[in-house]
Motif scaffolding. Structure first.
Motif, PDB file in Angstrom:
ATOM      1  N   HIS A   1      -0.039   7.004   3.032  1.00  0.00           N
ATOM      2  CA  HIS A   1      -0.190   5.827   3.875  1.00  0.00           C
ATOM      3  C   HIS A   1      -0.291   6.250   5.333  1.00  0.00           C
ATOM      4  O   HIS A   1       0.354   7.203   5.770  1.00  0.00           O
ATOM      5  N   GLY A   2      -1.089   5.548   6.076  1.00  0.00           N
ATOM      6  CA  GLY A   2      -1.233   5.829   7.506  1.00  0.00           C
ATOM      7  C   GLY A   2      -1.972   4.705   8.189  1.00  0.00           C
ATOM      8  O   GLY A   2      -2.234   3.643   7.601  1.00  0.00           O
ATOM      9  N   SER A   3      -2.353   4.956   9.423  1.00  0.00           N
ATOM     10  CA  SER A   3      -3.058   3.923  10.173  1.00  0.00           C
ATOM     11  C   SER A   3      -4.407   3.592   9.549  1.00  0.00           C
ATOM     12  O   SER A   3      -4.925   2.497   9.707  1.00  0.00           O
ATOM     13  N   ASP A   4      -4.978   4.548   8.821  1.00  0.00           N
ATOM     14  CA  ASP A   4      -6.283   4.313   8.204  1.00  0.00           C
ATOM     15  C   ASP A   4      -6.148   3.978   6.715  1.00  0.00           C
ATOM     16  O   ASP A   4      -7.080   4.145   5.939  1.00  0.00           O
ATOM     17  N   GLY A   5      -4.950   3.510   6.321  1.00  0.00           N
ATOM     18  CA  GLY A   5      -4.739   3.147   4.918  1.00  0.00           C
ATOM     19  C   GLY A   5      -4.290   4.354   4.118  1.00  0.00           C
ATOM     20  O   GLY A   5      -3.492   5.156   4.591  1.00  0.00           O
ATOM     21  N   GLY A   6      -4.779   4.480   2.899  1.00  0.00           N
ATOM     22  CA  GLY A   6      -4.381   5.583   2.033  1.00  0.00           C
ATOM     23  C   GLY A   6      -5.306   6.773   2.173  1.00  0.00           C
ATOM     24  O   GLY A   6      -6.320   6.874   1.471  1.00  0.00           O
ATOM     25  N   ALA A   7      -5.024   7.663   3.101  1.00  0.00           N
ATOM     26  CA  ALA A   7      -5.871   8.833   3.331  1.00  0.00           C
ATOM     27  C   ALA A   7      -5.573   9.898   2.286  1.00  0.00           C
ATOM     28  O   ALA A   7      -4.408  10.202   2.006  1.00  0.00           O
ATOM     29  N   ARG A   8      -6.615  10.487   1.678  1.00  0.00           N
ATOM     30  CA  ARG A   8      -6.423  11.531   0.683  1.00  0.00           C
ATOM     31  C   ARG A   8      -6.161  12.853   1.383  1.00  0.00           C
ATOM     32  O   ARG A   8      -6.930  13.280   2.242  1.00  0.00           O
ATOM     33  N   VAL A   9      -5.082  13.512   1.003  1.00  0.00           N
ATOM     34  CA  VAL A   9      -4.705  14.798   1.595  1.00  0.00           C
ATOM     35  C   VAL A   9      -4.405  15.775   0.468  1.00  0.00           C
ATOM     36  O   VAL A   9      -4.142  15.387  -0.672  1.00  0.00           O
ATOM     37  N   ASP A  10      -4.448  17.047   0.804  1.00  0.00           N
ATOM     38  CA  ASP A  10      -4.059  18.073  -0.158  1.00  0.00           C
ATOM     39  C   ASP A  10      -2.578  17.900  -0.473  1.00  0.00           C
ATOM     40  O   ASP A  10      -1.772  17.598   0.402  1.00  0.00           O
ATOM     41  N   VAL A  11      -2.199  18.095  -1.750  1.00  0.00           N
ATOM     42  CA  VAL A  11      -0.819  17.854  -2.149  1.00  0.00           C
ATOM     43  C   VAL A  11       0.156  18.762  -1.398  1.00  0.00           C
ATOM     44  O   VAL A  11       1.326  18.405  -1.188  1.00  0.00           O
ATOM     45  N   SER A  12      -0.321  19.915  -0.924  1.00  0.00           N
ATOM     46  CA  SER A  12       0.552  20.826  -0.178  1.00  0.00           C
ATOM     47  C   SER A  12       0.947  20.270   1.186  1.00  0.00           C
ATOM     48  O   SER A  12       1.891  20.754   1.810  1.00  0.00           O
ATOM     49  N   GLU A  13       0.231  19.246   1.659  1.00  0.00           N
ATOM     50  CA  GLU A  13       0.528  18.662   2.966  1.00  0.00           C
ATOM     51  C   GLU A  13       1.594  17.576   2.903  1.00  0.00           C
ATOM     52  O   GLU A  13       2.043  17.089   3.944  1.00  0.00           O
ATOM     53  N   VAL A  14       1.980  17.161   1.711  1.00  0.00           N
ATOM     54  CA  VAL A  14       2.987  16.109   1.577  1.00  0.00           C
ATOM     55  C   VAL A  14       4.348  16.659   1.971  1.00  0.00           C
ATOM     56  O   VAL A  14       4.735  17.763   1.576  1.00  0.00           O
ATOM     57  N   ARG A  15       5.090  15.869   2.756  1.00  0.00           N
ATOM     58  CA  ARG A  15       6.414  16.256   3.211  1.00  0.00           C
ATOM     59  C   ARG A  15       7.447  15.241   2.719  1.00  0.00           C
ATOM     60  O   ARG A  15       7.124  14.091   2.447  1.00  0.00           O
ATOM     61  N   ARG A  16       8.681  15.673   2.638  1.00  0.00           N
ATOM     62  CA  ARG A  16       9.756  14.794   2.218  1.00  0.00           C
ATOM     63  C   ARG A  16       9.827  13.576   3.140  1.00  0.00           C
ATOM     64  O   ARG A  16       9.827  13.703   4.356  1.00  0.00           O
ATOM     65  N   GLY A  17       9.858  12.376   2.523  1.00  0.00           N
ATOM     66  CA  GLY A  17       9.916  11.144   3.304  1.00  0.00           C
ATOM     67  C   GLY A  17       8.575  10.460   3.477  1.00  0.00           C
ATOM     68  O   GLY A  17       8.526   9.302   3.907  1.00  0.00           O
TER      69      GLY A  17
END
Length: 797
Positions: free
Chosen positions: A158-174
């Motif tokens: 989730h972000g300002s541009d809605g659901g942006a697709r990112v590499d799973v390695s970029e996901v952080r806790r929270g």
């Protein structure tokens, strides 16, 4: 200089390139030949060349060109000598003398005595055997390969541009993520808003979708089988469940099993025996061809093909059931275990407290006590608060929002609910009374925890909580005994009284309670010294004990990382019955491996004797040995199938019925509490008691009895066919009759009281009737859940 962009090869950052790092870097590119592909291509080429040589020779012989045919066959034999020598050298470099040495002697002997057709047949036999072995292992590992090839790669943040697709390695806790319908859950997290319907079969082997409400934890690698939902990440991709499963899967190798290493010990006596038999055949007959025939039928040992294929097949089979076994050695050892040591909390029990009863103080309804407590506790993170909220949700109570909530560590939570001041937690000072003393005494007898509820400063009731025994625990232990476990020990740090109450339900052989981690290790070592021992646990303090057993099993779904790392077997789902499934597979795989190898060796020895006596020429012996090798390898692949284990197979219609009636039990639980509450209130005036009795009677007649009749007419006939004995459900039918009798008795009491009110002489019999119904229904529900509903796994709660 040509510079190839790509992944960094690693190193110390000073220009030093580790040995082999350049090759590893290149192996990451699709155009660079991968080791497995090179090996596969080499085996295919080897098989193709030998088949062409054999076939071409046969065609030439039929055409009357005998000399040309001999040349083709000799060429095929020479081609086979090179890889066979390489396999022998590789074995010697690893400190082993494998039976491939017999193949080399047979090939060289065939060339020496001019038996070129036999040599060509041996060459095809070697190539076919290696190719078949590679195919068998590749097929057996297919499920493990699929497991890590489907690892999550993307997330929608989730972000300002809605659901942006990112590499799973970029996901952080929270991070707040959205999981679209049909996609993998990328990381471990908690459901935010809405509810999640997940297909967890990849991790658990359970085919039915599982619902998770807002606030519940979900694991990475499962598939969203419902509408999109929001997820709050509780860890990174590397920390998530699926990443751990992938790491475990990569550690599973079939060639480390003790039964596979028997091939090396077998070679130590089989190779000299073969040479002696061949030498005697030559010496006594004066015919070197007989010696070559002996060498031919002794090549190669079926054990080299059968054992790895069976063990790898077993690893594949366990992976399908939600169990990751770290290597063939662990699987083989699991298959011969005789002692089972289990931790209690989180292994035999659910590992979390559950509400077992709500006892209201005089003048306060039980449902109201639970509803108000849940209203305050729903904003608390305490484990007991979560159990109170779950119980209210299961009962279908409308839990209101609380205001001005304050939580005091060690004391409890307080807030305002519907204008009333509600306190939940420890009993406030000055609340001692005969009623509270009775409840404390009961808690001590039941080994239960207590949560006291006060409304406007007045004690309104107490909630009892206990870590309940898993519904599948008793059946699983019976299955394990059937599978060969001779001794079951409970090893726990909990109090003796608590441990023995659990042990009495599950019929374990010995209880070792109040043990420290060091004492747990000593206990496991003592058991391991007497017999092959399996230790099952889930906590950090279980890790040393898991390492001390011959096979350590971790409840990996909710267990600690330490226990998972120390274990040899990890259950990726929070179900103990998967251990029995894994043991069924292990025993079957080991039995098939030994059976296949033994049969192949026996046939080879008989063929050697026939060859030594001159009854089996080299060419015929080569064909016979090829047939033996193919037969034992195909037999070993039977380990891929389920076989007849200790699990009772449940067809889909019966499984649906079991799930349906299990869910009805959950809905009827409040009716059991109502029976006890009404019995406790019988000394109150008739104007208060009679409405309660009528309500109890209505619930029994409108809800409980229809449930029992539906079981009698639909579920029990299906179970009778499933269990192979129509009488298997007879005791449960007898319980139904007793329940009906007591309900009818309660109805007659109400008829007598309808005109004149409740008479004093009715009270004692009514109390006995209500307590009797409570006892019979409680026991009956527990028996059905253990004996029948556990066939399809415990209810998700």
């Amino acid at each position: 200089m040509l510079i190839i962009p790509g992944p960094s090869p690693g190193g110390r950052g000073d220009g030093h390139r580790p040995r082999g790092a350049g090759r590893k870097a290149l192996e990451g590119w699709p155009w660079f030949p991968q080791p497995e592909k090179v090996k596969r291509f080499g085996l295919a080429a080897f098989l193709g060349v030998t088949l062409v040589a054999l076939t071409a020779g046969g065609v030439l012989r039929l055409a009357g060109l005998g000399e040309a045919a001999e040349v083709c066959w000799a060429a095929g034999t020479v081609v086979a000598v090179v890889p066979a020598l390489w396999w022998v050298v590789s074995a010697l470099r690893a400190g082993r003398l494998g039976v491939d040495a017999i193949a080399v002697l047979a090939l060289v002997g065939a060339l020496a005595v001019g038996e070129y057709l036999a040599g060509a047949l041996i060459a095809v036999m070697l190539a076919t055997g290696r190719a078949l072995e590679e195919y068998a292992l590749r097929r057996a590992r297919r499920d493990l390969t699929a497991l890590y090839e489907r690892a999550p790669r993307w997330a929608h943040r989730h972000g300002s541009d809605g659901g942006a697709r990112v590499d799973v390695s970029e996901v952080r806790r929270g991070d707040l993520l959205v999981v679209p319908a049909g996609e993998l859950v990328p990381v471990d997290g908690v459901v935010v808003r809405h509810e999640a319907v997940l297909d967890e079969s990849a991790l658990t082997g359970e085919p039915l979708p599982v619902e998770h409400l807002a606030g519940e934890s979900v694991r990475s690698g499962v598939v969203n089988a419902g509408p999109a939902f929001d997820l709050r990440a509780t860890g990174t991709a590397e920390e998530s469940t699926y990443a751990g499963v992938v790491r475990l899967a990569r550690e599973t190798e079939a060639d480390t099993a003790p039964v596979v290493r028997l091939a090396d010990r077998f070679a130590a006596w089989f190779l000299p025996l073969t040479l002696v038999v061949a030498g005697l055949a030559w010496a006594l007959s004066g015919d070197a061809v007989r010696a070559v025939a002996v060498l031919v039928v002794a090549t190669p040992c079926p054990l080299l093909l059968a054992a790895p294929a069976a063990i790898a097949s077993g690893l594949s089979r366990t992976a399908r059931t939600g169990v990751v076994v770290k290597g063939g050695g662990a699987l083989e050892t699991l298959g011969r275990a005789r002692t089972l040591v289990l931790d209690k909390t989180g292994t035999l029990t659910r590992g979390r407290p559950e509400v077992v009863d709500v006892v209201p103080a005089p003048g306060h309804p039980a449902e109201e006590v639970l509803r108000l407590a849940a209203a305050v506790d729903q904003v608390s993170s305490h484990v007991l608060a979560a159990a109170v909220v779950r119980s209210a949700t299961w009962r279908g109570l409308d839990v209101p929002a609380a205001a001005e909530v304050q939580e005091e560590p060690g004391r409890g939570t307080a807030g305002v609910v519907e204008g009333r001041q509600v306190q939940v937690g420890k009993a406030p000072p000055g609340t001692s009374s005969p009623w509270t003393a009775t409840q404390r005494s009961r808690a001590a007898l039941d080994s239960a925890m207590t949560v006291w509820v006060c409304v406007n400063g007045e004690l309104a009731g107490v909630i009892f909580l206990r870590d309940a025994v898993r519904t599948d625990a008793a059946r699983t232990l019976r299955r394990l005994r059937t599978a060969g476990i001779e001794r079951i020990v409970m090893l726990t740090g909990d109090h003796v009284e608590v441990a023995e109450s659990v042990a009495a339900v599950l019929d374990v052989d010995e209880v070792l309670a109040e043990r420290t981690p060091a004492q747990k290790v000593a206990g496991v070592r003592a058991e391991a010294g007497r017999a092959t021992t399996v230790m099952v646990g889930d906590g950090v303090n279980d890790a040393p004990a898991l390492a001390a057993a011959q096979v350590g099993v971790a409840m990996g779904a909710r267990g600690s990382a330490a226990s998972t790392q120390a274990a040899d077997v990890v259950l990726t789902t929070d179900r103990l019955d998967r251990l029995a499934d894994a043991m069924d597979v292990a025993r079957r795989a080991r039995r098939i491996a030994v059976q296949s190898a033994g049969a192949g060796m026996g046939l080879s020895l008989l063929a050697m004797l026939a060859a030594a006596l001159g009854a089996l020429p080299p060419a015929s012996g080569a064909l016979l040995q090829e047939a033996i090798d193919v037969a034992v390898t195909l037999n070993a692949l039977r380990a891929l199938s389920g076989g007849h284990g200790t699990r009772v197979p449940v067809d889909a219609p019966t499984g649906d019925l079991l799930h349906r009636f299990d869910e009805e039990h959950a809905r009827l639980r409040p009716a059991l509490d109502l029976l006890r509450e009404t019995a406790d209130a019988l000394d109150r005036p008739s104007a208060v008691v009679l409405p309660r009795l009528r309500r109890v009677h209505d619930v029994l007649v409108d809800e409980v009895l229809p449930h029992e009749r539906a079981e009698e007419s639909r579920l029990y006939p299906a179970l009778g066919g499933l269990l192979g004995d129509p009488e298997a459900t007879a005791p449960m039918s007898r319980a139904h009759a007793e329940i009906g009798r007591l309900v009818a008795r309660l109805g007659r009491h109400l008829e007598l009281a309808s005109a004149r009110g409740l008479l004093p002489e009715q009270v004692d019999d009514l109390r006995a009737c209500l307590y009797g119904l409570h006892a019979v229904l409680t026991l009956h529900f527990a028996q059905e859940e253990e004996a029948y509903f556990s066939l399809v796994g415990q209810r998700e709660e």
